[in-house]
Design an enzyme around this catalytic site. Structure first.
Site, PDB file in Angstrom:
ATOM      1  N   HIS A 220       0.865  -7.169  -3.569  1.00 45.22           N
ATOM      2  CA  HIS A 220      -0.223  -6.374  -2.987  1.00 45.22           C
ATOM      3  C   HIS A 220      -1.428  -7.286  -2.679  1.00 45.22           C
ATOM      4  CE1 HIS A 220      -3.370  -3.289  -2.862  1.00 45.22           C
ATOM      5  NE2 HIS A 220      -2.520  -2.341  -3.093  1.00 45.22           N
TER       6      HIS A 220
ATOM      7  N   GLU B   6       0.490  -6.500   2.705  1.00 42.29           N
ATOM      8  CA  GLU B   6       1.395  -6.560   1.549  1.00 42.29           C
ATOM      9  C   GLU B   6       2.856  -6.624   2.009  1.00 42.29           C
ATOM     10  OE1 GLU B   6       0.357  -3.069  -0.825  1.00 42.29           O
ATOM     11  OE2 GLU B   6      -1.606  -3.117   0.138  1.00 42.29           O
TER      12      GLU B   6
END
Ligand code: TA6
Length: 296
Positions: free
Chosen positions: A165, A269
């Site tokens: 992330h 991400e």
């Protein structure tokens, strides 16, 4: 603990352990080119990645909590075993658990590499009743490469989502563009999860954006003309990509972000989100993300 880690895994001057924010143990990796990276043992969380000229490429909120069990706001949170829409803590527990150092070395070609591990424990089994072993390998050279392996130690198959992330530092969000998403179907979480098709060859951000792009190409590029940088993200064994920026209103309501922070980061991400990874008993899943920074 620091003394033992530096004794057992330190490699002066390339690898050392220090007390980071909140007195959390942080590992510092220094490449001979001048590039560096840092990661907290909590969550095996990469918190900094700097170029050979020591330019910071990852965003880290000045208001991030650095406390046991609390997610760090910035860097590269490791999402496992759930990305969203399930019974587990948001984005899963891997980023909140303390990981152990398994290896740290400088190769003859100068690559600085470390391996951290997380095995199922009472806390994880309470929320996710599976036996597993995770290893995150971080390799620093002229790139930053993260490889996550998950080994199924159960007698039966289990499934999971996972993602890197990554919060990228920006000069200004209005100058950021993500390329490689054109034509993809995406889940628009701002619009309640409707599926739409990306029509832009360059995706810019001018409002709250929270999109899961399904079956994304394995190479995406983020350019930030305000900082004259381009970062290429190359992913393996992760079908999807996410683009997220909370914009002003949502940013203001997030306690671990300063009101203006939304102008200085974008999350791009790589993840296995749309379709869970199914892992048979005894098997191992590997996924990789390679980040390369070039001048825009
Ligand atoms: O990856 C995008 C997202 O899922 C957004 O929906 C937003 O929740 C963001 O992650 C932040 O998640 P976190 O769990 O780090 O607060």
């Amino acid at each position: 603990m620091l003394e033992t880690l530096n004794r057992d895994f330190g490699v002066d001057p390339a690898i050392c352990f220090v007390n980071g924010n909140g007195n959390q143990i942080k590992m510092v990796l220094a490449h001979r080119s001048g590039a560096s990276a840092e990661l907290y043992l909590q969550g095996a969380h990469v918190s900094s990645w700097k170029t050979a000229q020591q330019e910071e490429l990852l965003f880290m909120s000045s208001k991030s909590a650095f406390a046991p069990g609390k997610a760090i706001r910035g860097g590269i949170p490791l999402i496992f075993p759930q990305f969203g829409g399930g019974d587990l803590p948001a984005h899963g527990f891997a980023r909140n658990e303390m990981w152990s150092v398994k290896k740290a070395a400088v190769a003859s070609n100068g690559d600085v590499t470390t391996i951290l591990g997380l095995a199922a424990n009472d806390a994880t089994k309470k929320v996710w009743p599976h036996h597993f072993e995770l290893e995150l390998t971080v390799c620093l050279n002229d790139k930053l490469t993260l490889t996550l392996s998950c080994r199924n130690l159960d007698q039966h198959e289990f499934d999971f989502q996972t993602a890197f992330h990554t919060y990228f530092q920006l000069g200004n969000i209005t100058q950021a563009r993500v390329t490689g998403l054109n034509g993809l179907t995406f889940i628009d979480k701002v619009k309640g999860g409707v599926k739409e098709t990306e029509k832009r060859s360059e995706v810019g951000i001018d409002q709250e954006t929270d999109r899961v792009y399904l079956n994304a190409p394995n190479e995406l590029t983020l350019t930030d003309n305000s900082s004259r940088r381009a970062i290429t993200l190359t992913k393996k064994e992760m079908r999807d990509a996410v683009v997220w920026n909370p914009w002003a209103e949502r940013c203001k309501n997030m306690s671990d972000l300063a009101p203006g922070d939304y102008e200085h980061f974008i999350c791009v991400e790589s993840g296995a989100i749309g379709e869970k990874i199914k892992l048979a008993a005894g098997k191992t899943y590997l996924c990789t993300q390679v980040l390369t920074c070039t001048k825009a």
